[in-house]
Design an enzyme around this catalytic site. Sequence first.
Site, PDB file in Angstrom:
ATOM      1  N   SER A 260      -3.241  -2.198   1.840  1.00 17.06           N
ATOM      2  CA  SER A 260      -2.544  -1.654   2.817  1.00 17.06           C
ATOM      3  C   SER A 260      -3.486  -0.483   3.343  1.00 17.06           C
ATOM      4  O   SER A 260      -4.243  -0.018   2.687  1.00 17.06           O
ATOM      5  CB  SER A 260      -1.046  -1.005   2.598  1.00 17.06           C
ATOM      6  OG  SER A 260      -1.394   0.129   1.643  1.00 17.06           O
ATOM      7  N   LYS A 261      -3.052  -0.060   4.625  1.00 23.66           N
ATOM      8  CA  LYS A 261      -3.682   0.970   5.074  1.00 23.66           C
ATOM      9  C   LYS A 261      -3.766   2.049   4.548  1.00 23.66           C
ATOM     10  O   LYS A 261      -4.664   3.280   4.602  1.00 23.66           O
ATOM     11  CB  LYS A 261      -3.067   1.327   6.737  1.00 23.66           C
ATOM     12  CG  LYS A 261      -4.361   2.203   7.645  1.00 23.66           C
ATOM     13  CD  LYS A 261      -5.443   1.208   8.108  1.00 23.66           C
ATOM     14  CE  LYS A 261      -6.163   1.888   8.863  1.00 23.66           C
ATOM     15  NZ  LYS A 261      -7.569   1.279   9.139  1.00 23.66           N
ATOM     16  N   ARG A 262      -2.631   2.408   3.542  1.00 24.94           N
ATOM     17  CA  ARG A 262      -2.695   3.703   2.864  1.00 24.94           C
ATOM     18  C   ARG A 262      -3.921   3.915   2.017  1.00 24.94           C
ATOM     19  O   ARG A 262      -4.281   4.725   1.498  1.00 24.94           O
ATOM     20  CB  ARG A 262      -1.372   3.877   2.139  1.00 24.94           C
ATOM     21  CG  ARG A 262       0.019   3.955   3.151  1.00 24.94           C
ATOM     22  CD  ARG A 262       1.225   4.452   2.118  1.00 24.94           C
ATOM     23  NE  ARG A 262       1.366   3.259   1.041  1.00 24.94           N
ATOM     24  CZ  ARG A 262       1.821   2.318   1.272  1.00 24.94           C
ATOM     25  NH1 ARG A 262       2.371   1.762   2.254  1.00 24.94           N
ATOM     26  NH2 ARG A 262       2.140   1.245   0.173  1.00 24.94           N
TER      27      ARG A 262
END
Length: 491
Positions: A260-262
């Site tokens: 994920s972008k996190r």
Amino acid sequence: MSEIRVRFAPSPTGYLHIGGLRTALYNYLFAKRNGGKFVLRIEDTDQTRFVEGAIENLIHSLEWAGIKYDEGVFIEDGHIVERGEYGPYVQSKRLPIYRKYVDELLEKGHAYYCFCSKDRLEAVREEQKIKGMVPKYDGFCRNIPLEDARKRVAAGEEHVVRLKLPYNRDIHFHDLVRGDITINTNDIDDQVLLKSDGYPTYHMAVVVDDQLMGITHIVRGEEWLPSTPKHIYLYEAFGWEKPTYVHLPTVLNKERKKLSKRHGDVSVDDFRTKGYLPEGLVNYLALVGWSPEDNEEILSMEDMVERFSFERVSKTGGIFDKDKLDWVNGHYIRSKSVEEISALSVPYLVEAGFIDDVFVNENEEWLNILIDTVREGMSTLSELPEKVDFIFKDKLQIEEEAYAEHLENENAKVLMQAIKAELEKIDMIDMEYAKGFMKLIQGATGIKGKNLFMPVRVALTGSVHGPELVNVLYLLGKDRIISRADAILNR
């Protein structure tokens, strides 16, 4: 056996994710391996999440990656167009088609109108959670007679249409990766098929589209596995033959969580911007969940097509290892011609402010030698500015330890004086002169071996390690070398 037809059907809710690219790749490899067709369809029934430019990004990303599809949505002359005999390939253009099939399900008793408010649905789900039950629709509207329901719809009452699953029935299917799977209908929700805005849900549209477009194999992420029994029941309700299902393992990070972008870069654009080559990214991505029989790791697209099969796809999530990606990408950087890598690398040098377009046009050979000098140690093109920084700097940063060991002595001063004296005899340094330069300095000073090469390397590059010294001499040129020699003499 009929022609194999597969499809990649993303939603335009953002830029293409690395997991989506792998799904597209596996569809492509399977189709090509079996002489089939690969379709690109856009599933945009969730209009609230539509992202402007997402379709264009998707098409450009697939094109960049070398994943070619046969039918669907394309860009021609800056416009989105559709090609193929099964269109439209954009779901929002197919609403009358879905409405027709929803009506058929209602008539056959496989679907029903539901008038429950959002407040009621939330209250039911909360109560189910409190009782430790799996939250799902309680069937409140299942038994409303169709004629009564139609009167309420005609009167303008807000509604959706739901799938009417039979009670307590096992639905069986075989997945090419997961094997035989059975799920009981009591564990499945009466899924919404048509939303209150008139748009179908994914579950309705995907079955209708796949059937009408002749799709034989559904190759998609494992997150859709729990929904598959609903889809199979819809095929049965319509009297259609169900396709073959293939649910791919999720692409995970090193902590075994979904990318994920996190946790960093996840879109194809992110990797492209970082300077990954399409061959490197695609080659590595194919191996995240699949391996050929001989476990070979460097594979061209043609190699992958020749060897690909779902029997070799793992059931467990594939770990996305950036270090391994860097290794694979570095291989492709070194295997391409220096001219190709130079052309791809120039934008990074321009962005860093080292060169401009005029310089590029006038110094093609110099740039090729620059790239060839440092690419051996490169994993991505974006590393280039840092690798060549020492060439362009007016004031060189020299490692303290290297300076103390190799330049704080009389030997170094003698070498710097000799370098200046030798360069003052010429107008410019070409490669031929650079190849013989250190011999000239050795002849002038009598200094040789490590005592000759190490001080010169440190004075010119700032480090004891680095690229071929002959190339460095050529790239720095007469004036910059004299300036660096002076810096040592005046320190």
